[in-house]
Design a protein around this motif. Sequence first.
Motif, PDB file in Angstrom:
ATOM      1  N   GLU A  43     101.549  84.227  75.543  1.00  0.00           N
ATOM      2  CA  GLU A  43     102.964  84.392  75.858  1.00  0.00           C
ATOM      3  C   GLU A  43     103.823  84.706  74.636  1.00  0.00           C
ATOM      4  OE1 GLU A  43     104.059  84.620  78.918  1.00  0.00           O
ATOM      5  OE2 GLU A  43     102.143  84.082  79.829  1.00  0.00           O
ATOM      6  N   ASN A  44     103.442  84.239  73.465  1.00  0.00           N
ATOM      7  CA  ASN A  44     104.254  84.446  72.271  1.00  0.00           C
ATOM      8  C   ASN A  44     103.775  85.617  71.418  1.00  0.00           C
ATOM      9  OD1 ASN A  44     105.660  82.135  73.050  1.00  0.00           O
ATOM     10  ND2 ASN A  44     104.318  80.821  71.889  1.00  0.00           N
ATOM     11  N   ALA A  45     102.806  86.376  71.925  1.00  0.00           N
ATOM     12  CA  ALA A  45     102.275  87.503  71.147  1.00  0.00           C
ATOM     13  C   ALA A  45     103.349  88.567  70.967  1.00  0.00           C
ATOM     14  CB  ALA A  45     101.058  88.090  71.843  1.00  0.00           C
ATOM     15  N   ASN A  46     103.428  89.094  69.779  1.00  0.00           N
ATOM     16  CA  ASN A  46     104.392  90.140  69.466  1.00  0.00           C
ATOM     17  C   ASN A  46     103.722  91.486  69.718  1.00  0.00           C
ATOM     18  OD1 ASN A  46     106.556  91.544  68.562  1.00  0.00           O
ATOM     19  ND2 ASN A  46     106.212  91.145  66.406  1.00  0.00           N
ATOM     20  N   LEU A  47     103.739  91.923  70.975  1.00  0.00           N
ATOM     21  CA  LEU A  47     103.051  93.152  71.370  1.00  0.00           C
ATOM     22  C   LEU A  47     104.065  94.183  71.871  1.00  0.00           C
ATOM     23  CD1 LEU A  47     100.171  91.522  73.437  1.00  0.00           C
ATOM     24  CD2 LEU A  47     100.059  92.355  71.092  1.00  0.00           C
ATOM     25  N   VAL A  48     103.756  95.439  71.682  1.00  0.00           N
ATOM     26  CA  VAL A  48     104.604  96.492  72.230  1.00  0.00           C
ATOM     27  C   VAL A  48     104.578  96.413  73.749  1.00  0.00           C
ATOM     28  CG1 VAL A  48     104.361  98.019  70.252  1.00  0.00           C
ATOM     29  CG2 VAL A  48     102.711  98.151  72.100  1.00  0.00           C
ATOM     30  N   ALA A  49     105.597  96.956  74.382  1.00  0.00           N
ATOM     31  CA  ALA A  49     105.794  96.782  75.820  1.00  0.00           C
ATOM     32  C   ALA A  49     104.613  97.233  76.668  1.00  0.00           C
ATOM     33  CB  ALA A  49     107.054  97.511  76.250  1.00  0.00           C
ATOM     34  N   ASN A  50     103.921  98.296  76.270  1.00  0.00           N
ATOM     35  CA  ASN A  50     102.845  98.807  77.119  1.00  0.00           C
ATOM     36  C   ASN A  50     101.475  98.227  76.786  1.00  0.00           C
ATOM     37  OD1 ASN A  50     102.500 100.061  74.676  1.00  0.00           O
ATOM     38  ND2 ASN A  50     102.056 102.076  75.519  1.00  0.00           N
ATOM     39  N   ARG A  51     101.414  97.249  75.905  1.00  0.00           N
ATOM     40  CA  ARG A  51     100.132  96.643  75.537  1.00  0.00           C
ATOM     41  C   ARG A  51      99.874  95.419  76.407  1.00  0.00           C
ATOM     42  NH1 ARG A  51      98.075  94.848  69.692  1.00  0.00           N
ATOM     43  NH2 ARG A  51      95.991  94.281  70.326  1.00  0.00           N
ATOM     44  N   THR A  52      98.641  95.275  76.858  1.00  0.00           N
ATOM     45  CA  THR A  52      98.314  94.166  77.755  1.00  0.00           C
ATOM     46  C   THR A  52      98.460  92.816  77.058  1.00  0.00           C
ATOM     47  OG1 THR A  52      96.648  93.268  79.243  1.00  0.00           O
ATOM     48  CG2 THR A  52      95.830  94.255  77.218  1.00  0.00           C
ATOM     49  N   ARG A  53      98.847  91.842  77.814  1.00  0.00           N
ATOM     50  CA  ARG A  53      98.903  90.474  77.324  1.00  0.00           C
ATOM     51  C   ARG A  53      97.804  89.630  77.955  1.00  0.00           C
ATOM     52  NH1 ARG A  53     103.675  89.357  74.597  1.00  0.00           N
ATOM     53  NH2 ARG A  53     105.203  90.996  74.789  1.00  0.00           N
ATOM     54  N   ASP A  54      96.968  90.247  78.782  1.00  0.00           N
ATOM     55  CA  ASP A  54      95.901  89.537  79.472  1.00  0.00           C
ATOM     56  C   ASP A  54      94.564  89.804  78.785  1.00  0.00           C
ATOM     57  OD1 ASP A  54      97.784  88.734  81.325  1.00  0.00           O
ATOM     58  OD2 ASP A  54      97.308  90.356  82.717  1.00  0.00           O
ATOM     59  N   TYR A  55      93.833  88.735  78.527  1.00  0.00           N
ATOM     60  CA  TYR A  55      92.554  88.821  77.826  1.00  0.00           C
ATOM     61  C   TYR A  55      91.530  87.989  78.569  1.00  0.00           C
ATOM     62  CZ  TYR A  55      95.367  90.598  73.992  1.00  0.00           C
ATOM     63  OH  TYR A  55      96.215  91.348  73.227  1.00  0.00           O
ATOM     64  N   GLU A  56      90.280  88.413  78.524  1.00  0.00           N
ATOM     65  CA  GLU A  56      89.188  87.642  79.106  1.00  0.00           C
ATOM     66  C   GLU A  56      88.469  86.900  77.991  1.00  0.00           C
ATOM     67  OE1 GLU A  56      84.953  88.172  81.427  1.00  0.00           O
ATOM     68  OE2 GLU A  56      86.329  89.856  81.352  1.00  0.00           O
ATOM     69  N   ILE A  57      88.201  85.627  78.215  1.00  0.00           N
ATOM     70  CA  ILE A  57      87.445  84.842  77.243  1.00  0.00           C
ATOM     71  C   ILE A  57      85.984  85.244  77.348  1.00  0.00           C
ATOM     72  CG2 ILE A  57      86.674  82.535  76.575  1.00  0.00           C
ATOM     73  CD1 ILE A  57      89.372  81.466  77.520  1.00  0.00           C
ATOM     74  N   THR A  58      85.407  85.662  76.220  1.00  0.00           N
ATOM     75  CA  THR A  58      84.011  86.093  76.207  1.00  0.00           C
ATOM     76  C   THR A  58      83.085  85.070  75.562  1.00  0.00           C
ATOM     77  OG1 THR A  58      84.385  87.313  74.161  1.00  0.00           O
ATOM     78  CG2 THR A  58      84.600  88.540  76.227  1.00  0.00           C
ATOM     79  N   ALA A  59      83.641  84.171  74.743  1.00  0.00           N
ATOM     80  CA  ALA A  59      82.823  83.132  74.105  1.00  0.00           C
ATOM     81  C   ALA A  59      83.727  82.006  73.629  1.00  0.00           C
ATOM     82  CB  ALA A  59      82.042  83.701  72.926  1.00  0.00           C
ATOM     83  N   LEU A  60      83.172  80.807  73.665  1.00  0.00           N
ATOM     84  CA  LEU A  60      83.852  79.627  73.136  1.00  0.00           C
ATOM     85  C   LEU A  60      83.094  79.149  71.912  1.00  0.00           C
ATOM     86  CD1 LEU A  60      84.417  77.781  76.527  1.00  0.00           C
ATOM     87  CD2 LEU A  60      86.105  79.106  75.235  1.00  0.00           C
ATOM     88  N   HIS A  61      83.809  78.830  70.866  1.00  0.00           N
ATOM     89  CA  HIS A  61      83.213  78.363  69.623  1.00  0.00           C
ATOM     90  C   HIS A  61      83.859  77.031  69.258  1.00  0.00           C
ATOM     91  CE1 HIS A  61      81.865  82.537  69.089  1.00  0.00           C
ATOM     92  NE2 HIS A  61      83.084  82.878  69.421  1.00  0.00           N
ATOM     93  N   PRO A  62      83.196  76.196  68.471  1.00  0.00           N
ATOM     94  CA  PRO A  62      83.798  74.926  68.057  1.00  0.00           C
ATOM     95  C   PRO A  62      85.131  75.114  67.322  1.00  0.00           C
ATOM     96  CG  PRO A  62      81.472  74.959  67.501  1.00  0.00           C
ATOM     97  CD  PRO A  62      81.829  76.339  67.977  1.00  0.00           C
ATOM     98  N   ASP A  63      85.277  76.247  66.636  1.00  0.00           N
ATOM     99  CA  ASP A  63      86.502  76.449  65.859  1.00  0.00           C
ATOM    100  C   ASP A  63      87.420  77.517  66.441  1.00  0.00           C
ATOM    101  OD1 ASP A  63      84.585  78.346  65.311  1.00  0.00           O
ATOM    102  OD2 ASP A  63      85.079  78.532  63.197  1.00  0.00           O
ATOM    103  N   GLY A  64      87.140  78.029  67.652  1.00  0.00           N
ATOM    104  CA  GLY A  64      88.017  79.027  68.243  1.00  0.00           C
ATOM    105  C   GLY A  64      87.438  79.662  69.482  1.00  0.00           C
ATOM    106  N   ILE A  65      88.037  80.793  69.873  1.00  0.00           N
ATOM    107  CA  ILE A  65      87.596  81.514  71.069  1.00  0.00           C
ATOM    108  C   ILE A  65      87.494  83.000  70.751  1.00  0.00           C
ATOM    109  CG2 ILE A  65      88.619  79.857  72.687  1.00  0.00           C
ATOM    110  CD1 ILE A  65      90.877  81.883  73.145  1.00  0.00           C
ATOM    111  N   SER A  66      86.634  83.686  71.486  1.00  0.00           N
ATOM    112  CA  SER A  66      86.551  85.139  71.433  1.00  0.00           C
ATOM    113  C   SER A  66      87.113  85.668  72.741  1.00  0.00           C
ATOM    114  CB  SER A  66      85.106  85.600  71.276  1.00  0.00           C
ATOM    115  OG  SER A  66      84.603  85.212  70.018  1.00  0.00           O
ATOM    116  N   VAL A  67      87.959  86.681  72.631  1.00  0.00           N
ATOM    117  CA  VAL A  67      88.571  87.293  73.807  1.00  0.00           C
ATOM    118  C   VAL A  67      88.422  88.804  73.714  1.00  0.00           C
ATOM    119  CG1 VAL A  67      90.245  85.430  74.156  1.00  0.00           C
ATOM    120  CG2 VAL A  67      90.866  87.380  72.721  1.00  0.00           C
TER     121      VAL A  67
END
Length: 64
Positions: free
Chosen positions: A17-41
């Motif tokens: 929700e707080n991503a600074n993206l241009v108007a036509n860029r998607t804000r929806d991402y699919e999680i592809t992997a979970l890691h102990p220190d973060g996520i891959s999308v």
Amino acid sequence: MIQPGQTYEVGDTVRFENANLVANRTRDYEITALHPDGISVTARGHGYFLTHEQAAHLGITKKP
């Protein structure tokens, strides 16, 4: 860490929700992997790794 009480699984669609993206860029991402220190999308063929802190700062939420 990501917001208390929220859990995420591979395959979930999330928004930053707080991503600074241009108007036509998607804000929806699919999680592809979970890691102990973060996520891959991925979105539209582009993959990203975010630490839990980065994801929280960007306002990660599950897409309803």
